[in-house]
Design a protein around this motif. Structure first.
Motif, mmCIF file in Angstrom:
data_model
loop_
_atom_site.group_PDB
_atom_site.id
_atom_site.type_symbol
_atom_site.label_atom_id
_atom_site.label_comp_id
_atom_site.label_asym_id
_atom_site.label_seq_id
_atom_site.Cartn_x
_atom_site.Cartn_y
_atom_site.Cartn_z
ATOM 1 N N VAL A 44 0.862 -1.180 0.000
ATOM 2 C CA VAL A 44 0.000 0.000 0.000
ATOM 3 C C VAL A 44 0.900 1.232 0.000
ATOM 4 N N ILE A 45 0.616 2.166 -0.910
ATOM 5 C CA ILE A 45 1.346 3.430 -0.993
ATOM 6 C C ILE A 45 0.362 4.558 -0.714
ATOM 7 N N ALA A 46 0.752 5.498 0.143
ATOM 8 C CA ALA A 46 -0.115 6.632 0.464
ATOM 9 C C ALA A 46 0.728 7.894 0.587
ATOM 10 N N ASP A 47 0.215 8.995 0.066
ATOM 11 C CA ASP A 47 0.868 10.299 0.137
ATOM 12 C C ASP A 47 -0.123 11.335 0.629
ATOM 13 N N LEU A 48 0.394 12.329 1.343
ATOM 14 C CA LEU A 48 -0.385 13.490 1.754
ATOM 15 C C LEU A 48 0.495 14.703 1.532
ATOM 16 N N GLY A 49 0.034 15.649 0.708
ATOM 17 C CA GLY A 49 0.943 16.729 0.352
ATOM 18 C C GLY A 49 0.267 18.049 0.050
ATOM 19 N N THR A 50 1.115 19.024 -0.225
ATOM 20 C CA THR A 50 0.682 20.356 -0.597
ATOM 21 C C THR A 50 1.632 20.881 -1.660
ATOM 22 N N GLY A 51 1.320 22.019 -2.206
ATOM 23 C CA GLY A 51 2.184 22.588 -3.222
ATOM 24 C C GLY A 51 1.686 23.945 -3.672
ATOM 25 N N TYR A 52 2.355 24.475 -4.684
ATOM 26 C CA TYR A 52 1.960 25.774 -5.244
ATOM 27 C C TYR A 52 1.868 25.644 -6.748
ATOM 28 N N ARG A 53 0.776 26.162 -7.298
ATOM 29 C CA ARG A 53 0.539 26.099 -8.738
ATOM 30 C C ARG A 53 0.790 27.443 -9.400
ATOM 31 N N PHE A 54 1.536 27.409 -10.513
ATOM 32 C CA PHE A 54 1.677 28.556 -11.396
ATOM 33 C C PHE A 54 0.867 28.245 -12.649
ATOM 34 N N SER A 55 -0.217 28.978 -12.847
ATOM 35 C CA SER A 55 -1.071 28.764 -14.000
ATOM 36 C C SER A 55 -0.522 29.552 -15.175
ATOM 37 N N LEU A 56 0.083 28.850 -16.135
ATOM 38 C CA LEU A 56 0.682 29.507 -17.293
ATOM 39 C C LEU A 56 -0.369 29.867 -18.340
ATOM 40 N N SER A 57 -1.419 29.080 -18.407
ATOM 41 C CA SER A 57 -2.565 29.364 -19.267
ATOM 42 C C SER A 57 -3.711 28.488 -18.773
ATOM 43 N N ARG A 58 -4.846 28.556 -19.476
ATOM 44 C CA ARG A 58 -5.980 27.743 -19.045
ATOM 45 C C ARG A 58 -5.663 26.255 -19.116
ATOM 46 N N ILE A 118 -2.277 24.926 -19.352
ATOM 47 C CA ILE A 118 -0.917 24.574 -18.963
ATOM 48 C C ILE A 118 -0.644 25.089 -17.551
ATOM 49 N N ASN A 119 -0.194 24.183 -16.661
ATOM 50 C CA ASN A 119 0.110 24.550 -15.279
ATOM 51 C C ASN A 119 1.436 23.932 -14.857
ATOM 52 N N LEU A 120 2.140 24.651 -14.001
ATOM 53 C CA LEU A 120 3.398 24.165 -13.438
ATOM 54 C C LEU A 120 3.251 24.111 -11.926
ATOM 55 N N ASP A 121 3.442 22.907 -11.343
ATOM 56 C CA ASP A 121 3.228 22.694 -9.911
ATOM 57 C C ASP A 121 4.529 22.309 -9.223
ATOM 58 N N PHE A 122 4.752 22.887 -8.036
ATOM 59 C CA PHE A 122 5.862 22.507 -7.162
ATOM 60 C C PHE A 122 5.248 21.858 -5.924
ATOM 61 N N LEU A 123 5.640 20.601 -5.650
ATOM 62 C CA LEU A 123 4.922 19.785 -4.679
ATOM 63 C C LEU A 123 5.827 19.276 -3.559
ATOM 64 N N LEU A 124 5.258 19.194 -2.362
ATOM 65 C CA LEU A 124 5.921 18.639 -1.180
ATOM 66 C C LEU A 124 4.956 17.659 -0.533
ATOM 67 N N SER A 156 8.757 17.262 -5.752
ATOM 68 C CA SER A 156 8.561 16.999 -7.166
ATOM 69 C C SER A 156 8.046 18.237 -7.894
ATOM 70 N N ILE A 157 8.156 18.169 -9.219
ATOM 71 C CA ILE A 157 7.648 19.200 -10.129
ATOM 72 C C ILE A 157 6.733 18.509 -11.125
ATOM 73 N N ALA A 158 5.607 19.132 -11.413
ATOM 74 C CA ALA A 158 4.660 18.558 -12.364
ATOM 75 C C ALA A 158 4.315 19.578 -13.438
ATOM 76 N N LEU A 159 4.238 19.102 -14.655
ATOM 77 C CA LEU A 159 3.786 19.921 -15.789
ATOM 78 C C LEU A 159 2.494 19.324 -16.298
ATOM 79 N N GLU A 160 1.434 20.113 -16.227
ATOM 80 C CA GLU A 160 0.098 19.636 -16.560
ATOM 81 C C GLU A 160 -0.438 20.371 -17.784
ATOM 82 N N PHE A 161 -1.103 19.618 -18.651
ATOM 83 C CA PHE A 161 -1.698 20.182 -19.867
ATOM 84 C C PHE A 161 -3.217 19.977 -19.858
#
Length: 202
Positions: free
Chosen positions: A137-151, A153-159, A197-202
């Motif tokens: 079993v794998i479980a995570d609990l986290g927070t982060g900050y999102r930079f919305s580059l456009s509707r 495209i988003n760039l997230d920095f996560l802890l 981690s860093i996430a790039l979302e489209f």
């Protein structure tokens, strides 16, 4: 009067376009990469040997190990503030402990998915390689900050705080192989890490 109506119509259109721009798209996908820093490891083994002796081993201690991870994801934005996504990829949690995680993540965006701001998330899943043999079993609990580059495209920095709970096979101290399942009373092991981690979302 006509000029007033024209200006009012233009302002209404402008506000309407802005509202559409901040509405989260229905679907999302992307990639997330980073590292897992193992901080704590604990285990408890209780079993009977081939000669009938009862063995009880347990320990919990600080253990530093740095491991990488990369995952892809696809999901849906259930609303402008809530999304659900499936994550899969490769991750290390300890020396020699390499997994293929399959996770479901629920994410909350207090300021909206298309706006800059903090976010909170929770993961729950398993390791595809050991789901049956070790009940991982794998479980995570986290927070982060999102930079919305456009509707779209988003760039997230996560802890996050991460844990892996397993029931691994116990090596046989009297010979080759592992302790037979019928001789095992307890074989629990836990790994506790911090993830960046860093996430790039489209």
């Amino acid at each position: 009067m006509k000029r007033f109506l024209l200006i009012s119509a233009l302002l209404l259109c402008a506000f309407s376009l802005k509202a559409q721009d901040t509405k989260a798209p229905a679907f999302k996908f992307g990639v997330e990469w980073g590292e897992n820093t193992l901080l704590w490891h604990a285990y408890h083994f209780n079993y009977t040997t081939d000669i009938g002796s009862r063995v009880d081993q347990q320990d919990s201690r600080f253990k530093a190990a740095f491991n990488g991870s990369v995952m892809g994801f696809v999901g849906v934005n259930a609303s402008d503030w809530l999304s659900v996504a499936f994550y899969g990829g490769f991750a290390g949690y300890d020396r020699g402990l390499r997994m293929i995680p399959a996770l479901v993540r629920t994410t909350w965006y207090p300021r909206g998915a298309c706006s800059d701001g903090i976010m909170a998330f929770m993961d729950l899943g398993t390791d595809v390689k050991t789901i049956i043999q070790e009940n991982t079993v794998i479980a995570d609990l986290g927070t982060g900050y999102r930079f919305s580059l456009s509707r779209h495209i988003n760039l997230d920095f996560l802890l996050s705080l991460r844990t892996v709970q397993k029931r691994p096979p116990i090596p046989n101290p009297d010979g080759e192989g592992t302790i037979p399942a019928e001789n095992v009373r307890n074989n629990s092991a836990g790994y506790y890490a911090i993830g960046l981690s860093i996430a790039l979302e489209f």
